[in-house]
Design a protein around this motif. Structure first.
Motif, mmCIF file in Angstrom:
data_model
loop_
_atom_site.group_PDB
_atom_site.id
_atom_site.type_symbol
_atom_site.label_atom_id
_atom_site.label_comp_id
_atom_site.label_asym_id
_atom_site.label_seq_id
_atom_site.Cartn_x
_atom_site.Cartn_y
_atom_site.Cartn_z
ATOM 1 N N SER A 298 -3.930 -4.807 1.981
ATOM 2 C CA SER A 298 -3.301 -4.991 0.668
ATOM 3 C C SER A 298 -3.761 -6.325 0.103
ATOM 4 O O SER A 298 -4.411 -7.122 0.792
ATOM 5 N N GLU B 113 0.437 -1.928 5.402
ATOM 6 C CA GLU B 113 0.280 -2.745 4.210
ATOM 7 C C GLU B 113 0.230 -4.233 4.514
ATOM 8 O O GLU B 113 -0.216 -5.022 3.686
ATOM 9 N N ILE C 231 0.854 -1.180 0.000
ATOM 10 C CA ILE C 231 0.000 0.000 0.000
ATOM 11 C C ILE C 231 0.895 1.238 0.000
ATOM 12 O O ILE C 231 1.931 1.267 0.665
#
Length: 310
Positions: free
Chosen positions: A179, A175, A133
């Motif tokens: 993600s 993330e 991300i």
């Protein structure tokens, strides 16, 4: 002016010839190699193939990593092999074309500002949800980079203290929970704890796309993974809005193709966590107009603008 935009992500490399108004003319997608030399050879081959069929003036690279403030070097990329590498110069020598570079989500932010969902806005934030991300911001018609070129790095803020290990070297980064990789990890953890899901048959080669297909088919394990992603994304959007106060937040990246599975819930979380939400203007939340090719288009547009004769 035709330019080539190349989005170099942790999972795949997408190269496209792009017109001056952001239209894709031709596209190639290949899996991302594991070594720097292999990536460079791949990029030369993909760009050479596209340039052989049309008059190409420049190449723009969108890289998922920390880019130097002058956009001349890849300093660090959690999902790529480059470390302090002068990638544009290396490729320009081999291609015989001007090559420019920027952070992949800066490129997506520029595409959305110039010809997409953020057109006409003063301050826009793009959050790209893909293998990892990332985020990019345009303020007053310019990409916002911070002092050393790494802002705004939302993907590696801590979401869960001492949580899942991250390729960046930290633990619990956003993330790792928000993600395509996080979707796979959530399902794998559920299977390890005895959850029953058709995805267990594909656990060795599970992908975020497969989790999305299972969620659409009604699999509660896959739907739970998207619910977790939505909670973390909503929390991140509220944090970003409190700190950066954008006019619009645009969701891009590969996972944005499944936005209907998570974005309504993420927006509800965002509104619930936005400080003073009932008493302040609320940023608009939208899906990227350019979808999964936003970084590719943005890289091509940036290449055209930076190499245009005065």
């Amino acid at each position: 002016m035709t330019t080539i935009g190349v989005d170099i992500g942790g999972t795949c490399v997408r190269a496209a010839a792009v017109s001056g108004d952001g239209e894709l003319l031709a596209e190639i997608v290949e899996a991302t190699p594991h070594t720097a030399l292999d990536i460079e050879g791949q990029l030369v081959g993909m760009c050479g193939h596209l340039a052989a069929r049309r008059d190409v003036h420049a190449v723009g690279l969108a890289v998922a990593g920390f880019i130097s403030s002058d956009c001349s070097r890849v300093m660090f990329a959690p999902h790529l092999a480059w470390r302090d590498a002068p990638v544009p110069a290396l490729l320009s020598d081999r291609l015989g074309l001007p090559v420019v570079m920027d952070h992949d989500v800066n490129c997506a932010a520029w595409a959305e500002y110039r010809t997409g969902a953020a057109a006409g806005t003063g301050t826009s934030l793009v959050i790209a949800v893909g293998t990892g991300i990332g985020a990019g911001m345009v303020c007053g018609g310019r990409i916002y980079r911070g002092r050393y070129g790494v802002a705004p790095e939302l993907g590696h803020v801590t979401a869960v203290p001492d949580g899942r290990p991250c390729p960046c070297g930290k633990r619990g980064c956003l993330e790792r929970y928000c993600s395509g990789t996080a979707l796979v990890d959530d399902v794998a953890e559920a299977i390890a704890h005895g959850a029953v899901t058709p995805l267990a048959e594909h656990s060795g080669e599970l992908t975020g796309r497969a989790v999305g297909a299972a969620a659409r088919a009604g699999d509660p394990v896959a739907q739970s993974a998207f619910a977790h992603l939505a909670t973390h994304l909503g929390t991140a959007m509220a944090l970003a809005a409190d700190v950066l106060d954008p006019e619009i937040i645009v969701i891009a990246g590969g996972v944005s193709a499944a936005a209907d599975l998570f974005l309504p819930s993420a927006v509800a979380t965002f509104r619930g966590q936005l400080t003073g939400g009932a008493y302040r203007p609320e940023p608009t939340v939208a899906v990227a107009h350019h979808g999964t090719v936003a970084s590719t288009v943005g890289a091509a547009l940036i290449a055209a603008e930076r190499t245009r004769p005065d």
